[in-house]
Write a protein that holds these residues in place. Structure first.
Motif, short mmCIF file in Angstrom:
data_model
loop_
_atom_site.label_atom_id
_atom_site.label_comp_id
_atom_site.label_asym_id
_atom_site.label_seq_id
_atom_site.Cartn_x
_atom_site.Cartn_y
_atom_site.Cartn_z
N VAL A 81 0.76 -1.26 0.20
CA VAL A 81 0.06 0.06 0.06
C VAL A 81 0.86 1.26 -0.02
N LEU A 82 1.85 1.29 0.72
CA LEU A 82 2.71 2.52 0.86
C LEU A 82 3.42 2.46 -0.52
N VAL A 83 3.94 1.58 -1.32
CA VAL A 83 4.28 1.77 -2.67
C VAL A 83 3.38 2.45 -3.52
N TRP A 84 2.05 1.81 -3.23
CA TRP A 84 0.92 2.45 -4.23
C TRP A 84 0.84 4.01 -3.76
N LEU A 85 0.93 4.35 -2.73
CA LEU A 85 0.78 5.80 -2.23
C LEU A 85 1.67 6.53 -3.06
N PHE A 86 2.93 6.08 -3.12
CA PHE A 86 3.92 6.76 -3.85
C PHE A 86 3.66 6.74 -5.53
N VAL A 87 2.92 5.71 -5.86
CA VAL A 87 2.74 5.60 -7.35
C VAL A 87 1.62 6.71 -7.65
N LEU A 88 0.58 6.65 -6.74
CA LEU A 88 -0.73 7.48 -7.01
C LEU A 88 -0.35 8.96 -6.87
N ASP A 89 0.86 9.59 -6.61
CA ASP A 89 0.92 10.96 -6.23
C ASP A 89 1.63 11.36 -7.45
N PRO A 90 0.82 12.26 -8.25
CA PRO A 90 1.59 12.67 -9.68
C PRO A 90 2.57 13.50 -9.47
N THR A 91 3.01 14.15 -8.32
CA THR A 91 4.04 14.89 -8.15
C THR A 91 5.39 14.19 -7.99
N VAL A 92 5.37 12.84 -7.65
CA VAL A 92 6.49 12.08 -7.36
C VAL A 92 6.44 10.84 -8.15
N SER A 93 5.24 10.41 -8.67
CA SER A 93 5.01 9.25 -9.26
C SER A 93 6.01 8.69 -10.37
N PRO A 94 6.26 7.57 -10.79
CA PRO A 94 7.14 7.50 -11.95
C PRO A 94 6.15 7.42 -13.01
N VAL A 95 5.08 7.47 -12.86
CA VAL A 95 4.04 7.41 -13.86
C VAL A 95 3.13 8.58 -13.80
N GLY A 96 3.81 9.63 -13.21
CA GLY A 96 2.92 10.97 -13.01
C GLY A 96 2.53 11.50 -14.26
N PHE A 97 3.49 11.43 -15.42
CA PHE A 97 3.01 11.77 -16.61
C PHE A 97 1.66 11.00 -17.10
N LEU A 98 1.44 9.93 -16.89
CA LEU A 98 0.20 9.17 -17.31
C LEU A 98 -0.93 9.68 -16.43
N LEU A 99 -0.73 9.81 -15.07
CA LEU A 99 -1.71 10.40 -14.48
C LEU A 99 -2.39 11.85 -14.76
N GLU A 100 -1.21 12.59 -15.02
CA GLU A 100 -1.52 13.90 -15.63
C GLU A 100 -2.18 14.07 -17.07
N ALA A 101 -1.77 13.01 -17.82
CA ALA A 101 -2.54 12.80 -19.09
C ALA A 101 -4.20 12.43 -19.03
N LEU A 102 -4.43 11.63 -17.63
CA LEU A 102 -5.71 11.45 -17.44
C LEU A 102 -6.52 12.35 -16.65
N GLY A 103 -5.84 13.62 -16.38
CA GLY A 103 -6.43 14.84 -15.64
C GLY A 103 -6.24 14.84 -14.33
N TYR A 104 -5.46 14.05 -13.73
CA TYR A 104 -5.20 14.00 -12.35
C TYR A 104 -4.04 14.90 -12.05
N HIS A 105 -3.85 15.96 -11.24
CA HIS A 105 -2.78 16.67 -10.95
C HIS A 105 -2.33 16.91 -9.57
N SER A 106 -3.18 16.18 -8.90
CA SER A 106 -2.92 15.98 -7.20
C SER A 106 -3.33 14.75 -6.80
N PHE A 107 -2.57 14.54 -5.42
CA PHE A 107 -2.91 13.19 -4.82
C PHE A 107 -4.18 13.00 -4.49
N GLY A 108 -4.81 14.20 -3.98
CA GLY A 108 -6.35 14.39 -3.80
C GLY A 108 -7.18 13.81 -4.75
N GLU A 109 -6.84 14.47 -6.01
CA GLU A 109 -7.81 14.17 -7.28
C GLU A 109 -7.80 12.67 -7.47
N VAL A 110 -6.52 11.98 -7.42
CA VAL A 110 -6.67 10.44 -7.80
C VAL A 110 -7.36 9.70 -6.86
#
Length: 287
Positions: free
Chosen positions: A114-143
């Protein structure tokens, strides 16, 4: 006289001891608390009615039910599909590497996963942050918006738990007689027809076994919403799931008896669903 089957009994003995100590005894203890009050007096179903009348109980049931629908559907479809794909690729020499990759996430089960996923789901630090932002998510709260939590919990559960089941299904597929598949090919069946009409029906009992265990585990949803609640300052809530609600009764309200009633209800539901699946699927019928 010689003791027949002593080797098997010795192998099972340690498990039986642990099952009694950490399974049967706590279950009996919970049942005792569920039907008594703080003084040990029998109270009938009053603890169950107290839990059901709590304003958080209905929403917790809805949350867990929605999560289970997503979780079980994705597990059955993708685990069986990936196991079939894995067997098809075994002839190309990549099966071992894929089995290893499928199984690796299981090493991060529980809080670590779960801790790994908390890191992945935060667009500001996630290694797939570009994908989250492409989907319209710009903050952890939005995800982690409340409406998306069942899908997020499903992704986390699938990532940590599906790999082991893929390996199990792969082993079950390898037990299917090659003669049966060869006969199907001679009759003109392609890969899709062989999978749909032969392999998946022969996997029926393994699929039922997987559904029973994952349903029981899914009703115990706790770690994911609990850690997410702490990381997001209460977005998921401390009472998102029934297990969280039981925890809150026991350690926030100091009401162990009502908490035990919730636990017993989960036990009854799990046993009832398992009984239905076993009875309707012919789980113990000889092939």
């Amino acid at each position: 006289m010689r003791w027949p089957g002593r080797a098997g009994h010795c192998f099972v003995a340690a498990y039986v001891v642990l099952l009694i100590a950490f399974g049967l005894v706590p279950t009996g203890y919970a049942i005792y608390f569920a039907f008594t009050d703080a003084g040990g007096s029998f109270t009938g179903l009053s603890n169950f009615t107290a839990a059901a009348s709590d304003f958080r109980f209905g929403s917790a049931i809805a949350h867990v039910t929605l999560y289970l629908l997503w979780w079980l559907a994705s597990l059955v479809v993708f685990v069986v599909g990936l196991a079939l794909l894995l067997q098809r690729m075994a002839l190309r020499g990549v099966s071992r590497a894929l089995r290893f990759l499928y199984y690796v996430p299981g090493a991060l089960a529980g809080a670590a996963g779960v801790l790994v996923w908390l890191f992945v789901l935060d667009p500001t630090v996630s290694p797939v942050g570009f994908l989250l932002e492409a989907l319209g998510y710009h903050s952890f709260g939005e995800v982690i918006a409340p409406g998306q939590l069942p899908i997020l919990f499903t992704l986390i559960a699938f990532w940590t738990g599906a790999g082991g089941w893929i390996v199990v299904m792969y082993g079950a597929l390898n037990n299917i007689s090659p003669d049966v598949l060869e006969a199907a090919r001679i009759d003109g069946a392609g890969p899709w027809q062989s999978a749909w009409r032969i392999q998946i029906p022969l996997l029926r009992k393994w699929i039922v076994y997987m559904v029973i265990l994952t349903f029981a585990g899914g009703t115990q949803l706790f770690v994911e919403p609990q850690l997410l609640s702490q990381a997001s300052v209460g977005v998921a809530g401390r009472d998102y799931s029934l297990n969280q609600l039981a925890y809150d009764f026991a350690f926030q309200n100091n009401d162990v008896n009502t908490a035990a009633a919730v636990s017993v209800e989960l036990l009854v539901v799990g046993v009832a669903v398992a009984g239905v699946f076993v009875a309707r699927s012919g789980f113990f019928d000889a092939d």
